[in-house]
Design a protein around this motif. Structure first.
Motif, PDB file in Angstrom:
ATOM      1  N   PHE A 185      -0.768   3.250 -15.614  1.00  0.00           N
ATOM      2  CA  PHE A 185      -0.500   1.842 -15.296  1.00  0.00           C
ATOM      3  C   PHE A 185      -0.374   1.620 -13.787  1.00  0.00           C
ATOM      4  N   LEU A 186       0.403   2.479 -13.118  1.00  0.00           N
ATOM      5  CA  LEU A 186       0.630   2.281 -11.686  1.00  0.00           C
ATOM      6  C   LEU A 186      -0.626   2.521 -10.861  1.00  0.00           C
ATOM      7  N   GLN A 187      -1.496   3.409 -11.328  1.00  0.00           N
ATOM      8  CA  GLN A 187      -2.750   3.613 -10.587  1.00  0.00           C
ATOM      9  C   GLN A 187      -3.617   2.367 -10.656  1.00  0.00           C
ATOM     10  N   THR A 188      -3.624   1.727 -11.839  1.00  0.00           N
ATOM     11  CA  THR A 188      -4.370   0.478 -11.986  1.00  0.00           C
ATOM     12  C   THR A 188      -3.788  -0.602 -11.086  1.00  0.00           C
ATOM     13  N   THR A 189      -2.449  -0.682 -11.060  1.00  0.00           N
ATOM     14  CA  THR A 189      -1.775  -1.659 -10.201  1.00  0.00           C
ATOM     15  C   THR A 189      -2.132  -1.429  -8.741  1.00  0.00           C
ATOM     16  N   ALA A 190      -2.095  -0.163  -8.319  1.00  0.00           N
ATOM     17  CA  ALA A 190      -2.396   0.162  -6.926  1.00  0.00           C
ATOM     18  C   ALA A 190      -3.820  -0.224  -6.555  1.00  0.00           C
ATOM     19  N   SER A 191      -4.758  -0.019  -7.489  1.00  0.00           N
ATOM     20  CA  SER A 191      -6.153  -0.340  -7.198  1.00  0.00           C
ATOM     21  C   SER A 191      -6.347  -1.841  -6.993  1.00  0.00           C
ATOM     22  N   ILE A 192      -5.501  -2.641  -7.641  1.00  0.00           N
ATOM     23  CA  ILE A 192      -5.573  -4.096  -7.477  1.00  0.00           C
ATOM     24  C   ILE A 192      -4.850  -4.530  -6.213  1.00  0.00           C
ATOM     25  N   SER A 193      -3.733  -3.862  -5.925  1.00  0.00           N
ATOM     26  CA  SER A 193      -2.812  -4.340  -4.889  1.00  0.00           C
ATOM     27  C   SER A 193      -3.081  -3.796  -3.488  1.00  0.00           C
ATOM     28  N   ASP A 194      -3.665  -2.618  -3.371  1.00  0.00           N
ATOM     29  CA  ASP A 194      -3.784  -1.961  -2.072  1.00  0.00           C
ATOM     30  C   ASP A 194      -4.574  -2.767  -1.050  1.00  0.00           C
ATOM     31  N   LEU A 195      -5.554  -3.534  -1.525  1.00  0.00           N
ATOM     32  CA  LEU A 195      -6.417  -4.265  -0.597  1.00  0.00           C
ATOM     33  C   LEU A 195      -5.746  -5.499  -0.004  1.00  0.00           C
ATOM     34  N   LYS A 196      -4.607  -5.883  -0.532  1.00  0.00           N
ATOM     35  CA  LYS A 196      -3.979  -7.125  -0.077  1.00  0.00           C
ATOM     36  C   LYS A 196      -2.464  -6.989   0.003  1.00  0.00           C
ATOM     37  N   ARG A 197      -1.994  -5.911   0.635  1.00  0.00           N
ATOM     38  CA  ARG A 197      -0.557  -5.740   0.843  1.00  0.00           C
ATOM     39  C   ARG A 197      -0.047  -6.845   1.768  1.00  0.00           C
ATOM     40  N   SER A 198       1.080  -7.404   1.422  1.00  0.00           N
ATOM     41  CA  SER A 198       1.626  -8.515   2.185  1.00  0.00           C
ATOM     42  C   SER A 198       2.011  -8.100   3.603  1.00  0.00           C
ATOM     43  N   THR A 199       1.803  -9.013   4.554  1.00  0.00           N
ATOM     44  CA  THR A 199       2.276  -8.801   5.928  1.00  0.00           C
ATOM     45  C   THR A 199       3.481  -9.694   6.218  1.00  0.00           C
ATOM     46  N   VAL A 200       3.914 -10.443   5.210  1.00  0.00           N
ATOM     47  CA  VAL A 200       5.054 -11.357   5.353  1.00  0.00           C
ATOM     48  C   VAL A 200       6.243 -10.865   4.535  1.00  0.00           C
ATOM     49  N   TYR A 201       5.983 -10.548   3.281  1.00  0.00           N
ATOM     50  CA  TYR A 201       7.041 -10.091   2.377  1.00  0.00           C
ATOM     51  C   TYR A 201       7.056  -8.561   2.383  1.00  0.00           C
ATOM     52  N   THR A 202       7.650  -8.005   3.427  1.00  0.00           N
ATOM     53  CA  THR A 202       7.535  -6.560   3.664  1.00  0.00           C
ATOM     54  C   THR A 202       8.819  -5.786   3.425  1.00  0.00           C
ATOM     55  N   ASP A 203       9.860  -6.462   2.968  1.00  0.00           N
ATOM     56  CA  ASP A 203      11.110  -5.762   2.691  1.00  0.00           C
ATOM     57  C   ASP A 203      11.095  -5.256   1.249  1.00  0.00           C
ATOM     58  N   PRO A 204      11.633  -4.064   0.992  1.00  0.00           N
ATOM     59  CA  PRO A 204      11.673  -3.548  -0.385  1.00  0.00           C
ATOM     60  C   PRO A 204      12.369  -4.499  -1.355  1.00  0.00           C
TER      61      PRO A 204
END
Length: 302
Positions: A185-204
């Motif tokens: 599941f997390l690998q699928t999530t990463a493949s969707i999310s990695d290309l558009k990591r936020s530059t605004v909402y960067t706090d854990p």
């Protein structure tokens, strides 16, 4: 007892694959859906599972046809497991609405279309189980998981309504809520999310990098689920055996007990959320009680 027939979606890996393997090991039959025959696992082929090509992201008519094809394999289906689903990571402000709709299509509307395809058969036989695989995120929302949590919440709401509607027909509906189980599941999530990591909402605290830290955090807390045990528990809930024996409707269980939390992290978070909601409602009691009509107005409305 005759072998049950299970239709399990998303059976190429993870929970779907492990559940299919366990069900087959118990002597039941499995129709396993995959998005392409090339992804049909050898283990399922060797164990006698029947492959069915199904993409829940496709049209309603195609999903309905797949449901009809599934019914033709053995003439009936006893258990539908709506397991296929995925999630992407994005803060709400930056969420690609097309991607959000795609998650709802697979996680909600695709599952509903398949349920609609099978319900006439279930009603005619006055029996059947529908297991809708949600997540702890279907009950507890997390930052940057908004679209995924919302889709699973929607699936849970539909399941609650459905459970009441089909009760007279002897059909049982369960909401399966896994916590953290190490799957793809997390690998699928990463493949969707990695290309558009936020530059605004960067706090854990805003959910940044949540998919990358989830496994590490789960290991640190000692909350890593065993998918094989999850599969066994789900089988027991359908069969009314093992740890589920007293939880099944008619054996001491109640129809209202349709949620199946899996993993101590899931159970703990759900209890914490319930505590907060209870506190919230009680704190606002003087507000919500103040909005009723007056006794005089109530008499006028009678």
């Amino acid at each position: 007892m005759a072998a049950r027939v299970w239709l399990i979606t998303g059976a190429s890996s993870g929970i779907g694959l492990t559940l299919a393997e366990y069900v087959l090991s118990q002597g039941d039959k499995v129709i396993a859906t995959v998005r392409s025959l090339a992804k049909f696992p050898e283990s399922l082929k060797a164990a006698g599972a029947h492959p069915l090509v199904l993409d829940l992201g496709t049209s309603d008519s195609d999903i309905l046809k797949a449901g009809e094809e599934a019914l033709k394999v053995h003439g009936y289906i006893d258990v539908l497991v709506n397991n296929a689903g995925y999630g992407g990571l994005s803060p709400v402000e930056e969420l690609d609405l097309g991607e959000a709709r795609a998650q709802f299509q697979t996680n909600v509307f695709g599952a509903l279309a398949l349920i609609q395809a099978l319900l006439p058969s279930f009603r005619a036989r006055r029996t059947g189980h529908i297991l809708n695989v949600s997540s702890v995120g279907g009950f507890v929302s997390f930052p940057s998981w908004g679209a995924y949590c919302a889709s699973k919440s929607a699936l849970e709401a539909f399941s609650e309504s459905l459970s009441q509607e089909v009760a007279p027909f002897g059909i049982r509906v369960l909401i399966v809520q896994p916590g953290y189980f190490p799957t793809s599941f997390l690998q699928t999530t990463a493949s969707i999310s990695d290309l558009k990591r936020s530059t605004v909402y960067t706090d854990p605290s805003q959910g940044y990098g949540a998919d990358q830290k989830m496994h590490e955090r789960a290991v640190e807390q000692g909350h890593v689920g065993d998918v094989a045990k999850l599969a066994q528990r789900l089988y027991e809930l359908v069969a009314g055996t093992g740890l589920a024996k007293s939880l099944v409707e008619g054996q001491g269980g109640k129809r209202d007990w349709l949620r199946v939390p899996l993993g101590p992290d899931c159970g703990t978070m759900i209890l914490q959320k319930l505590s907060i909601v209870t506190e919230n409602v009680k704190a606002f009691e003087h507000v919500w009680r103040s909005t009723d009509v007056t006794p005089e107005r109530l008499k006028e409305l009678a």
